[in-house]
Write a protein that holds these residues in place. Structure first.
Motif, mmCIF file in Angstrom:
data_model
loop_
_atom_site.group_PDB
_atom_site.id
_atom_site.type_symbol
_atom_site.label_atom_id
_atom_site.label_comp_id
_atom_site.label_asym_id
_atom_site.label_seq_id
_atom_site.Cartn_x
_atom_site.Cartn_y
_atom_site.Cartn_z
ATOM 1 N N ALA A 232 -11.696 -14.629 -3.075
ATOM 2 C CA ALA A 232 -10.402 -14.582 -2.383
ATOM 3 C C ALA A 232 -9.952 -13.124 -2.373
ATOM 4 N N VAL A 233 -9.451 -12.638 -1.225
ATOM 5 C CA VAL A 233 -9.055 -11.235 -1.121
ATOM 6 C C VAL A 233 -7.574 -11.141 -0.769
ATOM 7 N N LEU A 234 -6.823 -10.397 -1.599
ATOM 8 C CA LEU A 234 -5.387 -10.222 -1.365
ATOM 9 C C LEU A 234 -5.042 -8.747 -1.541
ATOM 10 N N LEU A 235 -4.800 -8.063 -0.428
ATOM 11 C CA LEU A 235 -4.372 -6.665 -0.506
ATOM 12 C C LEU A 235 -2.938 -6.574 0.023
ATOM 13 N N LEU A 236 -2.129 -5.743 -0.599
ATOM 14 C CA LEU A 236 -0.714 -5.670 -0.214
ATOM 15 C C LEU A 236 -0.547 -5.221 1.240
ATOM 16 N N HIS A 237 0.371 -5.857 1.932
ATOM 17 C CA HIS A 237 0.724 -5.555 3.336
ATOM 18 C C HIS A 237 -0.406 -5.868 4.324
ATOM 19 N N SER A 238 -1.415 -6.656 3.872
ATOM 20 C CA SER A 238 -2.508 -6.991 4.800
ATOM 21 C C SER A 238 -2.057 -7.994 5.866
ATOM 22 N N TYR A 239 -0.875 -8.611 5.681
ATOM 23 C CA TYR A 239 -0.388 -9.540 6.717
ATOM 24 C C TYR A 239 -0.188 -8.799 8.038
ATOM 25 N N THR A 240 0.104 -7.489 7.960
ATOM 26 C CA THR A 240 0.331 -6.736 9.193
ATOM 27 C C THR A 240 -0.818 -5.780 9.507
ATOM 28 N N TRP A 241 -1.482 -5.223 8.467
ATOM 29 C CA TRP A 241 -2.606 -4.309 8.713
ATOM 30 C C TRP A 241 -3.782 -4.725 7.831
ATOM 31 N N SER A 242 -4.837 -5.271 8.470
ATOM 32 C CA SER A 242 -5.858 -5.964 7.680
ATOM 33 C C SER A 242 -7.204 -5.239 7.618
ATOM 34 N N ASP A 243 -7.263 -3.980 8.058
ATOM 35 C CA ASP A 243 -8.564 -3.296 8.094
ATOM 36 C C ASP A 243 -9.269 -3.266 6.735
ATOM 37 N N HIS A 244 -8.512 -2.955 5.678
ATOM 38 C CA HIS A 244 -9.139 -2.891 4.354
ATOM 39 C C HIS A 244 -9.691 -4.256 3.938
ATOM 40 N N GLU A 245 -8.910 -5.320 4.176
ATOM 41 C CA GLU A 245 -9.400 -6.668 3.827
ATOM 42 C C GLU A 245 -10.668 -6.997 4.601
ATOM 43 N N LYS A 246 -10.670 -6.665 5.904
ATOM 44 C CA LYS A 246 -11.838 -7.001 6.731
ATOM 45 C C LYS A 246 -13.080 -6.260 6.228
ATOM 46 N N ALA A 247 -12.913 -4.993 5.842
ATOM 47 C CA ALA A 247 -14.052 -4.215 5.345
ATOM 48 C C ALA A 247 -14.612 -4.844 4.064
ATOM 49 N N VAL A 248 -13.714 -5.250 3.163
ATOM 50 C CA VAL A 248 -14.159 -5.892 1.918
ATOM 51 C C VAL A 248 -14.863 -7.214 2.238
#
Length: 1283
Positions: A192-208
């Motif tokens: 499960a991946v949870l990065l802060l503020h990814s609800y609006t900008w998700s590039d870091h989550e997508k890369a992970v």
């Protein structure tokens, strides 16, 4: 879905039974019920159900051990509890969580509130992940007023909401890869991946996510894909549930499809989601599957019992074995977007289904003179006493004892050999014991039937409460609904519940026993898309809004087209709207509000929003901008079968198959028994009667009548409530019912206050409580239970009792008049009756006002030394005189503090006035409800029961004191206990308790406590009483009415002029939030109940003249006999929720650098104290920071050899590199770039450490036994107790 000429199946696989609804090639319908688990006979229940129908209808043989031939199957639709059970049993996939650095414990801390206010052992469900990886990355929202010194140019990006963000730390993928490989090597394949503020900008989550899939993780859930909504904590829970449950669902589907030839490749298989829509099997995922079964039932009753012509709203009432589900339908499904199930908060659209812990299997208890039903349940094993497996007495047994269940019509599947009938003897044996116990207690002569009937009435009242709350919370009249009853056990209670709620009609569908399965056959395929937004709803943002709505609608339509729908697609647009500066967002549809020149293309959302806001909250804010938080589109592919009316031909009279004796209020009555399938259509059957079919038993009570509709359904007309004349002598059953009724009045007052108030504190943080008092000002009931308010309002009301006339309303907050601290304003209204000169009751509401003047914004100054510096003071102020609201006078009083040096009047007059009006309105409602209760029963009866409820609480406290005295006498030979503890400035708080075992009474003597202090830690007398009631309730250890009776056996001695009874101008703001905690520590230490919890509320506030923020922060809970203290949780006198990190950073000039546990801060011992937390706030602009804390030099004590918890620490890291210790209480000017680091205290340990290497094995219970309730009514109560 035209007739396919094939067999179509809709199946609900529940926890105990699997229900099958089949539509045959010739259009006939069949229903079937089988056990969900029967490993001796078959592998999978749904497959077996399909096999049986095919075999019986075609005459061909379908062998059990071979895959089923699918050539005859048209479609299969299923609902399943696989996900729910995996969540309840904690048997999901092994999962790791990947989270932004500094937040590894974010989901452990959660909202920081504890679920059960009075349980000293804080039981919180464990998190769903096994391991946490912290990722070195950070994005921060850009802020216009940000004054941080710019060292390096940061990359700026634009989020999907249109917000600008700065990338402060780029993602370090090499390190992530190393960490992920480590996790894989330990056998964990779900992430499960949870990065802060990814609800609006998700590039870091997508890369992970891409990296994790490449490395071989089989399930990767990204929070930005699972639910892109702001608020990291619920989004984090949702993504964890998705990663934890989805593999389990896939595993189940694999097993299910393998039971068919070709793995069901050519069959249309759909699954029911929590939102009441169907989705293709391969799209079915964990976070949307939790209500899969119950959702079918809602669709079932919505389509079958809501009439498009009459438009009468319907309450769905589904009573099962362990719990009852309640929901509402009025032409549109009522969804919630965040709800808690088994302790996990999920952000996903789900039907608002409210579960109460009262069902057929709920256990019956008799405690200190009260009849209690549930929440404990007998479960399927051993089941109720009548199942012949040694089970306890339950609601089912009570129905059997009254003759309402007939063993001869039940299958013989009971007893150890599963071949015997229901046992009336077992039930009666248990009831005789219980009746003896009750008769001994009251020296009365109740019969077994009267006792059983009593329990049924208490169970009914427990089920009525959520129905009242669900309807009245949104401003609807409960009595104007139809009750749609389904599920196994509901039919026996339907008449009584409808009557108690004033409903006239009960509808029971012919498939009520399998309505969830039937609902799936009627449902549509649904595709939902949603994305966050930050636009204002106004003319110049409509172009952008229209573009985004069209984009989402197209995505929905394309997906549904790809699934084979062409013509029959509809889309509905929802906007998640709120007034700027508030948190009350409503998900609004524009149905009925067509678009015009002043609106966006999808409809006139402004009118839709203001109309609904007015209905729910009683006012609108005309000049305030409306913000769009989310855009949601729900696409529907029409695919449900039509519910067919098979007309039954009436033939002759209804003939009873037998006549039996049933027990009702009137005693035993002859009751005719009918078989449902033999009933003629259109004829009425007068009560008392019983209608039986193979899946349910319907009880038609006296003076109600049943008739069969053309479709073969049963419709009951219910007569209005016959109030039997109650006398003033004690009737134990009525005692429990009156207790519910008085609580219900306080709860409904609270709903009115919340709906009509305007400030964040009252409307959203729910920092208020409402209460009902007797003519002497003694507390009868209060709700919700905010510990600092418990029993404290009683002193306030008693101070005012003498000077009230009809039409007067009093406002008071002075500590000498029973106040706690000045921002808590209490409004008191007397209730008069014709012909009685003095008030017969009082009602009051107390709310925390955000500002009432004084030396600092927020009226919580850390350094005040006199009462005048803390704000406006009211002793016996007439807020309403002769029915007129005294606006001018109260405004003058609120502005009065400005006359003192350095002080200002209130900084928020508008909110103060609105909230005071709301408090008057809440009291008005309470007064009206008390009046209605008196109209029903008569004044003398209502006042008599008020007295009985108070003596019931008194009795429970006396029992507890006697019990303690016996143990103490046995251990030490003395009936006196004493203890002391200290404030950080060295002020002692001393207590001696002398217990009288014979009377069950005690003297609490605080002589020896230190004098009033120069500062604000002085605690008015009311605070000590609240702390005392809180401690007594914790030590009693079971639900008792919290009222004046609790203190009747107690004499309290507080020396005048001490810190616990200061002079009348002493500063008291710290007494309410800090000293109250120390009083609790001292009482628990005297009784040796458990080690000390953090003993502080860690009050942190910061702000400028424009905007302020206030929070209290969690710490460690104390350990006790048999349990470790919980880490990172609120304790004792506070239970406030913390603001979500993403909301905090969005609205205030701060960046939250870290929020995690503080390892090692809990005291060691045989049982360890809980750890405190670390919280680091970096400021982006100039503010004033105020801290008001304790336990910075004294440490929370350990008990019986356990070690003390660590003290707290407040540090300030200046931008220039200096580090300062701020001490416990201070106000300091902050520069941009400064960081405040808060380390909160840990809890004390319990017992010597020598046995500590054997860490206690906590016993794993099914979570629905500990956390059975859910739904919006439950979430509201949790939020109220989280203040």
């Amino acid at each position: 879905v035209a007739d396919s000429g094939k067999f179509d199946f809709a199946i609900d696989r529940g926890g105990t039974f699997t229900d099958v609804f089949a539509r045959l090639p010739d259009g006939r319908e069949r229903v079937l019920k089988l056990l969900s688990r029967d490993p001796q006979n078959y592998k999978d229940a749904p497959t077996e159900g399909i096999r049986r129908v095919l075999e019986e209808e075609t005459g061909q043989v379908f062998p059990r051990e071979q895959p089923v031939d699918t050539s005859l199957i048209g479609w299969i639709r299923m609902g399943t509890t696989v996900a729910t059970n995996a969540l309840l049993e904690r048997e999901g996939e092994r999962t790791a969580l990947l989270v932004t650095q500094g937040f590894k414990d974010l989901l452990h801390i959660g909202t920081q509130a504890r679920p059960k206010l009075f349980d000293l052992e804080v039981a919180v469900p464990e998190v769903l992940y096994e391991e946490v990886i912290e990722v070195d990355e950070r994005v921060v929202l850009r802020q216009d007023g940000c004054q941080l010194p710019r060292k390096d140019p940061k990359r700026t990006v634009t989020g999907s909401t249109g917000d600008s963000l700065e990338v402060w730390r780029e993602l370090d993928l090499e390190r992530v890869e190393k960490d992920l490989r480590g996790v894989l090597s330990r056998g964990i394949t779900s992430l499960a991946v949870l990065l802060l503020h990814s609800y609006t900008w998700s590039d870091h989550e997508k890369a992970v996510g891409a990296l994790a899939r490449r490395l071989g993780f089989t399930q990767v859930s990204l929070s930005s894909e699972v639910m892109p909504m702001v608020r990291a904590v619920p989004r984090g829970y949702t993504v964890c549930a998705d990663a934890y449950l989805t593999p389990k669902i896939h595993q189940y589907l694999k097993g299910f499809t393998s039971g068919f030839k070709g793995g069901l490749k050519d069959v249309n298989v759909l699954f029911m989601q929590s939102d009441g829509g169907l989705t293709p099997m391969e799209q079915f995922c964990g976070s949307r599957a939790i209500l899969s079964g119950p959702a079918g039932g809602v669709v079932g009753y919505a389509i079958t019992s809501y009439s498009q012509t009459e438009k009468k709203p319907v309450i769905g009432f589904d009573m099962g074995g362990t719990s009852t589900d309640v929901s509402r339908y009025a032409g549109q499904y009522e969804h919630v977007f965040e709800a808690t199930t088994a302790g996990v908060t999920l952000q996903a659209p789900q039907l608002d289904i409210n579960t109460v812990a009262a069902g057929g299997g709920s256990r019956l208890f008799f405690r200190s003179g009260m009849f209690v039903v549930g929440p404990e349940s007998a479960g399927a094993h051993p089941g109720p006493a009548c199942y012949r497996k040694g089970g306890p007495l339950t609601v089912t047994d009570a129905n059997l004892a009254l003759g309402r269940l007939l063993p001869s019509f039940f299958p013989k599947i009971f007893g150890p050999g599963e071949n015997e009938p229901l046992s009336l003897e077992e039930t009666m044996k248990h009831f005789h014991h219980l009746t003896q116990e009750i008769n001994l207690f009251f020296t009365s002569g109740m019969s077994v039937e009267e006792v059983a009937m009593g329990f049924i009435r208490v169970a009914n009242e427990a089920m009525c409460r959520p129905i009242r709350a669900l309807t009245q919370a949104k401003g609807h009249d409960t009595s104007q609904h139809v009750l749609a009853c389904f599920g196994g056990a509901g039919g026996q209670h339907a008449c009584a519940i409808a009557r108690a709620l004033g409903m006239k009609t009960v509808f029971i569908h012919k498939y009520s026993g399998v309505l969830s399965a039937y609902g799936m056959a009627l449902a549509d395929v649904v595709e939902e898309v949603q994305e966050p937004c930050s636009l204002q709803y106004e003319q110049h943002s409509f172009t952008e809004l229209n573009r985004r709505v069209e984009q989402l609608s197209k995505r929905c339509r394309d997906t549904l087209c790809a699934r084979g729908f062409i013509r029959s697609i509809t889309t509905e647009v929802f906007l998640h709207l709120r007034y700027e500066g508030t948190d009350c967002a409503l998900m609004v549809t524009s149905a009925g509000y067509p678009s015009d020149a002043q609106s966006c293309q999808a409809g006139d959302f402004r009118s839709a929003f203001t109309k609904r806001y007015l209905k729910e909250f009683g006012f609108t804010i005309p000049d305030r901008p409306i913000m769009v938080d989310d855009i949601r589109v729900r696409g529907c592919g029409k695919s449900g079968i039509k519910s067919v009316h098979k007309t039954k031909i009436a033939h002759g009279q209804a003939k009873p198959v037998t006549v039996t004796k049933c027990y009702f209020e009137e005693g035993h009555l002859d009751t005719s028994v009918y078989l449902w399938e033999e009933l003629p259509c259109g004829r009425s059957i007068p009560g008392p009667a019983i209608i039986i079919d193979k899946n349910s038993t319907i009880l038609v009570e006296p003076s109600c009548e049943a008739h069969l509709t053309e479709g073969g359904d049963v419709c009951l007309s219910v007569s209005s409530d016959r109030h039997c004349a109650l006398g003033t002598e004690l009737n134990t059953v009525q005692l429990s019912i009156f207790s519910h009724r008085f609580m219900s009045i306080a709860e409904q007052m609270g709903r009115v206050l919340q709906r009509t108030s305007i400030s964040t504190n009252i409307k959203e943080r729910l920092d208020f409580s409402c209460a009902v008092f007797g003519p002497d000002g003694g507390l009868v009931s209060n709700a919700p239970h905010i510990p600092v308010h418990l029993g404290a309002m009683q002193e306030t009301v008693q101070y005012q009792v003498r000077n009230l006339k009809e039409g007067d309303v009093i406002l008071s907050n002075h500590p000498c008049a029973g106040g706690s601290h000045l921002p808590d304003l209490t409004v008191i209204t007397p209730v008069f009756r014709k012909g009685v000169s003095s008030p017969v009751f009082f009602v009051a509401s107390r709310g925390h006002h955000a500002d009432i003047g004084g030396i600092t914004p927020g009226s919580m100054p850390p350094l005040s030394t006199s009462l005048q510096q803390e704000g406006a003071v009211f002793t016996s102020f007439k807020l309403v005189t002769g029915g007129i609201f005294q606006e001018e006078a109260v405004t003058e009083a609120l502005m009065a503090p400005a006359q003192y040096p350095d002080c200002s009047g209130t900084r928020n007059l508008h909110d103060n006035l609105s909230d005071l009006r709301a408090q008057v309105a809440a009291n008005q409602r309470g007064s009206q409800l008390v009046g209605e209760l008196i109209d029903s029963y008569g004044l003398t009866v209502v006042q008599a029961y008020m007295g009985y409820i108070q003596s019931n609480a008194e009795l429970a406290v006396r029992d507890m004191l006697r019990d303690f005295a016996r143990r103490r006498q046995h251990q030490t030979g003395s009936l006196e206990v004493e203890s002391e503890d200290f404030m950080d400035d060295g002020t002692p708080i001393r207590l001696r308790v002398q217990i009288n075992e014979e009377e069950g009474s005690a003297v609490f003597d605080f002589t020896g406590t230190g004098t009033e202090v120069w500062g604000n830690c002085n605690a008015p007398r009311a605070i000590t009483l609240s702390a005392l009631i809180y401690c007594l309730r914790c030590m009693v250890g079971q639900d008792i009415p919290l009222n004046q009776g609790c203190l009747t056996p107690i004499k309290v001695i507080i020396p005048p002029g001490s810190i616990l009874q200061p002079s009348q101008n002493a500063a008291v703001v710290g007494g309410n939030v800090l000293t109250s905690q120390r009083v609790v520590d001292v009482i628990f230490r005297a009784f040796e109940v458990c080690a000390a919890s953090q003993g502080c509320m860690n009050n942190i506030s910061f702000g400028s003249e424009k905007k302020g923020y206030y929070e209290t922060v969690a710490g460690g809970a104390g350990a006790g006999p048999g349990w470790n203290g919980r880490s990172g949780v609120q304790s004792h006198m506070t239970n406030t929720r913390i603001t979500d990190p993403e909301i905090l950073e969005k609205r205030y000039p701060v960046v939250l650098e870290q929020f995690s546990l503080r390892p090692g801060s809990g005291g060691a011992g045989r049982y360890c104290g809980g750890d405190g937390v670390k919280r680091k706030l970096m400021f982006r602009s100039k503010v004033v920071l105020s801290v008001l804390t304790e336990r910075r030099s004294t440490r929370p004590y350990g008990l019986h050899g356990g070690e003390d918890g660590a003290a707290g620490l407040n540090l300030l890291h200046r931008a220039d590199g200096r580090i300062l210790n701020l001490g416990a209480k201070t106000s300091v000017s902050i520069q941009p770039g400064d960081m405040f680091c808060l380390y909160t205290p840990g809890g004390g340990g319990y017992g010597k450490e020598d046995d500590a290497n054997r860490r206690p094995q906590t016993k794993r219970r099914r979570l629905n036994e500990t956390f059975p309730e859910r739904g919006s009514v439950f979430d509201y109560r949790m939020a109220q107790e989280g203040v």
